[in-house]
Scaffold this motif. Structure first.
Motif, PDB file in Angstrom:
ATOM      1  N   PHE A  14      31.352  60.946 -58.468  1.00 42.36           N
ATOM      2  CA  PHE A  14      31.398  62.270 -59.082  1.00 42.36           C
ATOM      3  C   PHE A  14      32.374  63.158 -58.305  1.00 42.36           C
ATOM      4  O   PHE A  14      32.339  63.194 -57.063  1.00 42.36           O
ATOM      5  CB  PHE A  14      30.006  62.907 -59.081  1.00 42.36           C
ATOM      6  CG  PHE A  14      29.063  62.288 -60.083  1.00 42.36           C
ATOM      7  CD1 PHE A  14      29.187  62.577 -61.433  1.00 42.36           C
ATOM      8  CD2 PHE A  14      28.068  61.416 -59.668  1.00 42.36           C
ATOM      9  CE1 PHE A  14      28.317  62.006 -62.357  1.00 42.36           C
ATOM     10  CE2 PHE A  14      27.201  60.852 -60.587  1.00 42.36           C
ATOM     11  CZ  PHE A  14      27.325  61.136 -61.938  1.00 42.36           C
ATOM     12  N   ASP A  43      22.770  61.930 -70.622  1.00 42.48           N
ATOM     13  CA  ASP A  43      22.063  61.479 -71.834  1.00 42.48           C
ATOM     14  C   ASP A  43      22.163  62.448 -73.002  1.00 42.48           C
ATOM     15  O   ASP A  43      21.277  62.507 -73.858  1.00 42.48           O
ATOM     16  CB  ASP A  43      20.577  61.222 -71.526  1.00 42.48           C
ATOM     17  CG  ASP A  43      20.403  60.131 -70.491  1.00 42.48           C
ATOM     18  OD1 ASP A  43      21.421  59.503 -70.127  1.00 42.48           O
ATOM     19  OD2 ASP A  43      19.259  59.934 -70.040  1.00 42.48           O
ATOM     20  N   VAL A 103      30.506  60.687 -69.262  1.00 40.98           N
ATOM     21  CA  VAL A 103      30.802  60.949 -67.849  1.00 40.98           C
ATOM     22  C   VAL A 103      32.317  60.830 -67.670  1.00 40.98           C
ATOM     23  O   VAL A 103      32.854  59.740 -67.479  1.00 40.98           O
ATOM     24  CB  VAL A 103      30.056  59.956 -66.926  1.00 40.98           C
ATOM     25  CG1 VAL A 103      30.280  60.334 -65.462  1.00 40.98           C
ATOM     26  CG2 VAL A 103      28.574  59.953 -67.257  1.00 40.98           C
ATOM     27  N   ARG A 114      31.197  47.716 -62.415  1.00 41.29           N
ATOM     28  CA  ARG A 114      29.945  48.469 -62.324  1.00 41.29           C
ATOM     29  C   ARG A 114      30.201  49.941 -62.650  1.00 41.29           C
ATOM     30  O   ARG A 114      31.247  50.492 -62.273  1.00 41.29           O
ATOM     31  CB  ARG A 114      29.361  48.376 -60.917  1.00 41.29           C
ATOM     32  CG  ARG A 114      28.941  46.981 -60.485  1.00 41.29           C
ATOM     33  CD  ARG A 114      28.562  46.987 -59.011  1.00 41.29           C
ATOM     34  NE  ARG A 114      27.507  47.948 -58.727  1.00 41.29           N
ATOM     35  CZ  ARG A 114      27.520  48.833 -57.727  1.00 41.29           C
ATOM     36  NH1 ARG A 114      28.563  48.881 -56.915  1.00 41.29           N
ATOM     37  NH2 ARG A 114      26.509  49.653 -57.528  1.00 41.29           N
ATOM     38  N   ASP A 156      24.874  50.811 -63.485  1.00 42.18           N
ATOM     39  CA  ASP A 156      23.968  50.925 -62.340  1.00 42.18           C
ATOM     40  C   ASP A 156      23.527  52.368 -62.106  1.00 42.18           C
ATOM     41  O   ASP A 156      22.894  52.675 -61.092  1.00 42.18           O
ATOM     42  CB  ASP A 156      24.668  50.403 -61.069  1.00 42.18           C
ATOM     43  CG  ASP A 156      24.701  48.879 -61.037  1.00 42.18           C
ATOM     44  OD1 ASP A 156      23.934  48.255 -61.797  1.00 42.18           O
ATOM     45  OD2 ASP A 156      25.504  48.318 -60.271  1.00 42.18           O
ATOM     46  N   ASP A 157      23.903  53.261 -62.999  1.00 39.59           N
ATOM     47  CA  ASP A 157      23.519  54.676 -62.847  1.00 39.59           C
ATOM     48  C   ASP A 157      22.202  54.941 -63.581  1.00 39.59           C
ATOM     49  O   ASP A 157      21.837  54.207 -64.503  1.00 39.59           O
ATOM     50  CB  ASP A 157      24.608  55.585 -63.439  1.00 39.59           C
ATOM     51  CG  ASP A 157      25.741  55.838 -62.463  1.00 39.59           C
ATOM     52  OD1 ASP A 157      25.472  55.866 -61.250  1.00 39.59           O
ATOM     53  OD2 ASP A 157      26.888  56.006 -62.920  1.00 39.59           O
ATOM     54  N   PRO A 158      21.526  56.000 -63.167  1.00 43.62           N
ATOM     55  CA  PRO A 158      20.243  56.322 -63.811  1.00 43.62           C
ATOM     56  C   PRO A 158      20.411  57.174 -65.076  1.00 43.62           C
ATOM     57  O   PRO A 158      19.548  57.994 -65.383  1.00 43.62           O
ATOM     58  CB  PRO A 158      19.497  57.090 -62.717  1.00 43.62           C
ATOM     59  CG  PRO A 158      20.566  57.762 -61.934  1.00 43.62           C
ATOM     60  CD  PRO A 158      21.740  56.834 -61.967  1.00 43.62           C
ATOM     61  N   PHE A 159      21.508  57.011 -65.737  1.00 43.95           N
ATOM     62  CA  PHE A 159      21.717  57.765 -66.981  1.00 43.95           C
ATOM     63  C   PHE A 159      22.616  56.933 -67.893  1.00 43.95           C
ATOM     64  O   PHE A 159      23.207  55.925 -67.469  1.00 43.95           O
ATOM     65  CB  PHE A 159      22.324  59.140 -66.705  1.00 43.95           C
ATOM     66  CG  PHE A 159      23.463  59.134 -65.732  1.00 43.95           C
ATOM     67  CD1 PHE A 159      24.759  58.851 -66.164  1.00 43.95           C
ATOM     68  CD2 PHE A 159      23.259  59.381 -64.379  1.00 43.95           C
ATOM     69  CE1 PHE A 159      25.811  58.838 -65.263  1.00 43.95           C
ATOM     70  CE2 PHE A 159      24.304  59.364 -63.475  1.00 43.95           C
ATOM     71  CZ  PHE A 159      25.585  59.089 -63.908  1.00 43.95           C
ATOM     72  N   VAL A 160      22.738  57.376 -69.100  1.00 48.02           N
ATOM     73  CA  VAL A 160      23.467  56.623 -70.120  1.00 48.02           C
ATOM     74  C   VAL A 160      24.973  56.836 -69.962  1.00 48.02           C
ATOM     75  O   VAL A 160      25.438  57.962 -69.732  1.00 48.02           O
ATOM     76  CB  VAL A 160      23.031  57.076 -71.532  1.00 48.02           C
ATOM     77  CG1 VAL A 160      23.858  56.363 -72.601  1.00 48.02           C
ATOM     78  CG2 VAL A 160      21.547  56.808 -71.735  1.00 48.02           C
ATOM     79  N   ALA A 208      28.773  53.072 -61.512  1.00 49.88           N
ATOM     80  CA  ALA A 208      27.852  53.508 -60.460  1.00 49.88           C
ATOM     81  C   ALA A 208      28.398  54.757 -59.794  1.00 49.88           C
ATOM     82  O   ALA A 208      29.592  54.864 -59.515  1.00 49.88           O
ATOM     83  CB  ALA A 208      27.666  52.406 -59.416  1.00 49.88           C
ATOM     84  N   GLY A 209      27.499  55.686 -59.572  1.00 53.46           N
ATOM     85  CA  GLY A 209      27.886  56.906 -58.862  1.00 53.46           C
ATOM     86  C   GLY A 209      28.873  57.747 -59.639  1.00 53.46           C
ATOM     87  O   GLY A 209      29.661  58.496 -59.069  1.00 53.46           O
ATOM     88  N   GLY A 210      28.856  57.620 -60.945  1.00 55.09           N
ATOM     89  CA  GLY A 210      29.747  58.455 -61.753  1.00 55.09           C
ATOM     90  C   GLY A 210      31.165  57.941 -61.810  1.00 55.09           C
ATOM     91  O   GLY A 210      32.080  58.712 -62.149  1.00 55.09           O
ATOM     92  N   GLU A 266      24.579  55.234 -56.185  1.00 57.31           N
ATOM     93  CA  GLU A 266      25.748  55.901 -55.602  1.00 57.31           C
ATOM     94  C   GLU A 266      25.995  57.217 -56.321  1.00 57.31           C
ATOM     95  O   GLU A 266      25.598  57.412 -57.477  1.00 57.31           O
ATOM     96  CB  GLU A 266      27.003  55.019 -55.735  1.00 57.31           C
ATOM     97  CG  GLU A 266      26.903  53.680 -55.020  1.00 57.31           C
ATOM     98  CD  GLU A 266      28.201  52.883 -55.152  1.00 57.31           C
ATOM     99  OE1 GLU A 266      29.232  53.509 -55.488  1.00 57.31           O
ATOM    100  OE2 GLU A 266      28.168  51.673 -54.943  1.00 57.31           O
ATOM    101  N   ARG A 320      28.643  46.976 -66.434  1.00 55.80           N
ATOM    102  CA  ARG A 320      27.224  47.079 -66.100  1.00 55.80           C
ATOM    103  C   ARG A 320      26.898  48.493 -65.607  1.00 55.80           C
ATOM    104  O   ARG A 320      27.614  49.049 -64.769  1.00 55.80           O
ATOM    105  CB  ARG A 320      26.867  46.076 -65.001  1.00 55.80           C
ATOM    106  CG  ARG A 320      25.353  45.917 -64.828  1.00 55.80           C
ATOM    107  CD  ARG A 320      25.043  44.968 -63.710  1.00 55.80           C
ATOM    108  NE  ARG A 320      25.247  45.566 -62.401  1.00 55.80           N
ATOM    109  CZ  ARG A 320      25.319  44.862 -61.264  1.00 55.80           C
ATOM    110  NH1 ARG A 320      25.244  43.547 -61.302  1.00 55.80           N
ATOM    111  NH2 ARG A 320      25.472  45.450 -60.105  1.00 55.80           N
TER     112      ARG A 320
END
Lengths: 602, 240
Positions: A153, A172, B165, B103, B127-131, B105-107, A149, B125
């Motif tokens: 943002f 990161d 974030v 979750r 679910d995002d592709p970053f830390v 997710a999506g920021g 998702e 948890r």
């Protein structure tokens, strides 16, 4: 004496020192202005980068329109909105289309990345914020399609509510992404069906594109609020820049620790090694995540004069007014040569000419009046040397009475002083007169005691003998042995009648006829030694007074030496002229004290 | 230093999610609940503060698309993510299974609020592709993609943020009597099935705060259709 050439050397020395001083002043001025300019340039660089990023966002948003209005993308999003779980077919069909659009997008904004890889990542997001499909995302392997998702943002949430927006993400603690998003409108008057998002990672390629368009050396960094180090994410410098980010590090969290940086987003200028740098926060979510960019310039200062030529290029060298400089150098050389010729060459030539005459016998001594500077001294010493040689050989000395023989050691005095006493030879003969004989000459040329007519003085010769028997003693003492005042000129005139009369020597006056007659008649009276000493003492005092009157030094003069020399001279004259006494008188000649000797035969 | 408790197994996480569904709200399953949440259009999540950002530090460019009617440009809460319906009534905390899950997710945090009874754990948890770096009471740690963190909140209300974030914000409310959490659909509609016949109270939470509550009774047979909406806020006037 040699003032012109010496003065010229002084001018050259001062000019050289002034030129070096000007060089140092110029270097310092250059460095100071350069530093000030560099600060202004860095401030401008910061603004340039800021504006570049704003314009870049606009260009990307505009280019993103080709995605938001694409039918296939729009239809895929509409389908996804109707699905609880986005169908695989929808994702795959849209992925292919997004790939094509990313290529086109990249070409539109001329951001083609390195190595042919398209640097633009595209995302299609449905109304729930789910990613329907995406391409070129470098983190795609870390996420599952079903849970991927982006709706949380702010930039995507805004797009899902009909807003065009940009943002900057930081992932990161080391990766920065520039993001733009715009809504996808599926039906008129309806809320957005979804949104499309374009993401560009800020890497060296992004920085290089920025640098190519702005000529600003820039590096992007992340100073994460919970991190313990600042990481440089991208960097680039113009091709011909003297700035280098190789090995560039930002110590600790120095940008974040600055109050101005925290409040305004811009740090004051700082020194980072040889570079002057300024930090700025990146607008977007990155503002809180600690991302920023740094612009840098190197103050090109000149360390010392030797570095002037090292840093000069051909255009700098061409800017030198060579004609003017050559003219100045030639003028300086000519002036120096002229001064040397006038002060050294010409006097030396004159000395050579006179020495040549002297060698040929055309003159008996070097004419000192024609010589100048040190050459006059040389001429004087040569003349004195010749005299001494003549004296050793038994010849008649042409030398005037030696002052030191009379007065003892004389204090040193400048040339042309009144130490001549009228006894030393003058620098040159007076107009219409020749150089006269010395005292010795005149003494030698005195007429014999018999009162013979005056004869021209001879350089040497035996003293004349009395022609007859000794004169009878007078009935009463003779008149004063010292002629009255008018007598002196008479005697002087006798001497001066001689073609070799010498003004500068101690004058030996001719003996008056009556005195000579008295001497012949035997009317001779002895002078009491005491009386003679009294007279010499009086002469000494007059001599000293005359010297003082003429402004000549009197230190070193002593009566003992004075009377000793007078006695010697008297004995010599008495022997030579067979006289009884010698009268010494003091007079002024040419502003100097002089002595006149008068033999008295009574 | 409190030891970290991390659940990495997707199976464990899946079980924790499915547990509330497997366990009914009540022992005897009877009717359903139909309701509607309104007023969420007026709620503005703090995580989307850029909508009202005046200092312009969050974007260099923000302008509305002329193709979108202004009434849809209001930045508002997502009911399926931002509005949590906490159900009080017959039953126990077994309905939470291993715990509640938030979750990342999506920021953002999904859901942004969970309401749990004491003793129930919360799982964060990623679910995002970053830390993510989750920070809150007794918690400050990185969550890499796919990682989870179990936490048993001690206070009544705990707020969690993300240093990396900033748009991630989550609230955990601990209250007695809560037997389950439910979330409306994206359009605000609510449908809860297999409810035991009993009296229930539903509180609607937004960002850790209860906005409204409604009490109703589920009959032994049939469904409950609440005529009055669950209004979490007055309706929005216009978009911003």
């Amino acid at each position: 004496m040699m003032l012109l050439s010496r003065f010229w050397y002084a001018i050259l020395g001062v000019a050289l020192a002034a030129a070096i001083a000007f060089v140092y002043v110029g270097i310092h001025q250059h460095n100071r202005i350069r530093e000030t300019d560099t600060r202004l340039i860095i401030d401008h660089d910061r603004d340039i980068v800021d504006w570049y990023l704003r314009i870049d966002s606009r260009r990307r948003l505009d280019a993103l329109a080709i995605v938001s209005i694409d039918d296939q993308v729009r239809n895929g999003i509409v389908k996804a909105n109707a699905q609880e779980k986005v169908a695989h077919e929808v994702r795959e069909a849209m992925k292919k289309r997004l790939g094509d659009l990313a290529q086109k997008f990249s070409g539109l904004i001329k951001d083609e990345g390195k190595g042919g890889a398209v640097p633009i990542a595209l995302f299609a997001v449905d109304a729930r914020g789910r990613v329907v499909s995406h391409v070129n995302f470098d983190r795609a392997g870390q996420v599952k399609d079903d849970t991927f998702e982006l709706g949380g943002f702010p930039v995507v949430a805004d797009a899902l509510h009909g807003w065009l927006r940009d943002d900057t993400w930081v992932f990161d603690r080391d990766s920065i992404y520039r993001v733009v998003a715009r809504p996808v409108v599926a039906a008129e008057g309806a809320p957005p069906a979804g949104a499309v998002v374009a993401v560009r990672r800020v890497d060296d390629g992004f920085a290089k594109t920025l640098v190519d368009r702005t000529e600003v050396p820039v590096a992007f960094y992340v100073a994460a609020p919970d991190g313990d180090a600042v990481k440089v994410a991208a960097r680039a410098v113009p091709d011909k820049s003297d700035v280098s980010f190789d090995g560039f590090t930002i110590e600790g969290k120095s940008p974040a620790d600055d109050k101005s940086y925290q409040e305004t987003g811009s740090s004051p200028l700082r020194q980072a090694g040889p570079m002057t740098v300024a930090y700025s926060r990146l607008i977007g979510m990155s503002w809180e995540s600690g991302a920023g960019y740094v612009v840098a310039r190197k103050v090109t200062s000149i360390a010392d004069p030797s570095a002037l030529l090292a840093g000069a290029d051909e255009s700098d060298k061409k800017a030198v007014p060579m004609g003017l400089l050559i003219g100045i150098a030639l003028a300086a050389i000519l002036i120096g040569i002229g001064a040397t010729v006038v002060e050294h060459g010409m006097p030396l030539t004159k000395l050579s000419r006179e020495a040549n005459k002297f060698a040929k016998g055309q003159q008996d001594a070097l004419p000192l009046a024609k010589l100048s500077g040190p050459f006059r001294k040389i001429g004087q010493e040569v003349n004195e040397g010749v005299e001494r040689v003549i004296a050793k050989g038994g010849g008649a000395s042409r030398k005037a009475a030696d002052l030191e023989q009379i007065l003892g050691p004389v204090p040193a005095a400048p040339q042309m002083s009144a130490f001549s006493f009228g006894l030393a030879p003058e620098p040159g003969p007076a107009p219409g007169r020749q150089s006269g004989p010395s005292v010795d000459d005149m003494l030698a040329n005195l007429p014999p005691a018999a009162g013979a007519a005056p004869e021209p003085a001879k350089p040497a010769g035996p003293p004349p003998k009395p022609a007859g028997p000794p004169p009878k003693p007078a009935a009463k003492p003779a008149a004063p042995v010292v002629p009255p005042a008018p007598a002196a000129p008479v005697i002087s005139s006798l001497v001066e009648d001689s073609s070799e009369a010498e003004d500068d020597a101690t004058m030996v006056q001719k003996i008056p006829e009556e005195l000579m007659a008295a001497a012949k008649s035997g009317e001779v009276r002895a002078i009491e030694t005491a009386d003679e000493l009294v007279q010499w003492r009086q002469t000494f005092d007059e001599f000293v007074n005359m010297r003082q009157k003429c402004g000549e030094p009197t230190t070193g003069l002593s009566f003992e030496k004075f009377q000793g020399q007078l006695r010697k001279n008297k004995e010599q004259l008495v022997k030579q002229y067979n006289c009884k006494r010698v009268k010494f008188t003091v007079y002024e000649k040419d502003g100097k004290a002089a002595l006149k000797a008068t033999p008295i035969k009574d | 230093m409190r030891p970290r408790r991390t659940l990495r197994s997707p199976l464990v996480v899946a079980l924790s999610l499915l547990a509330p569904l497997a366990l009914s709200l009540g022992a005897a399953r009877a009717g359903d609940l139909k309701a509607r949440v309104t007023g969420f259009e007026s709620l503005r999540p703090a995580a989307l503060a850029s909508a009202t950002a005046a200092d312009k530090k969050l974007f260099t460019l923000r302008e509305f698309d002329p193709l979108v009617p202004p009434k849809y440009t209001n930045i508002s809460a997502k009911p399926d993510k931002d509005v949590t319906l906490a159900i009080y009534g017959a039953g126990d905390k077994s309905g939470f299974g291993l715990g509640a899950v938030i979750r990342l997710a999506g920021g953002r945090a999904v859901p942004s609020t969970v309401v749990i009874p004491p003793g129930v754990a919360v799982f964060f948890r990623n679910d995002d592709p970053f830390v993510h770096h989750v920070k809150g009471p007794e918690l400050s740690r990185d969550l890499r993609p796919g990682e989870s963190h179990k936490l048993e909140p001690k206070g009544k209300l705990s707020e969690f943020t993300d240093d990396l974030v900033p748009s991630v914000k989550a609230w955990v409310v601990v209250e007695d009597g809560v037997i389950a959490n439910r979330w409306p659909n994206p359009d605000g509609s609510v449908r809860i099935t297999d409810m035991a016949d009993a009296e229930y109270t539903i509180k609607a939470f937004f960002e850790g705060k209860a906005k409204t509550s409604v009490t109703f009774k589920v009959p032994a047979k049939g469904s409950v259709d609440l005529k009055e909406p669950i209004a979490v806020a007055p309706p929005a006037a216009s978009g911003k």
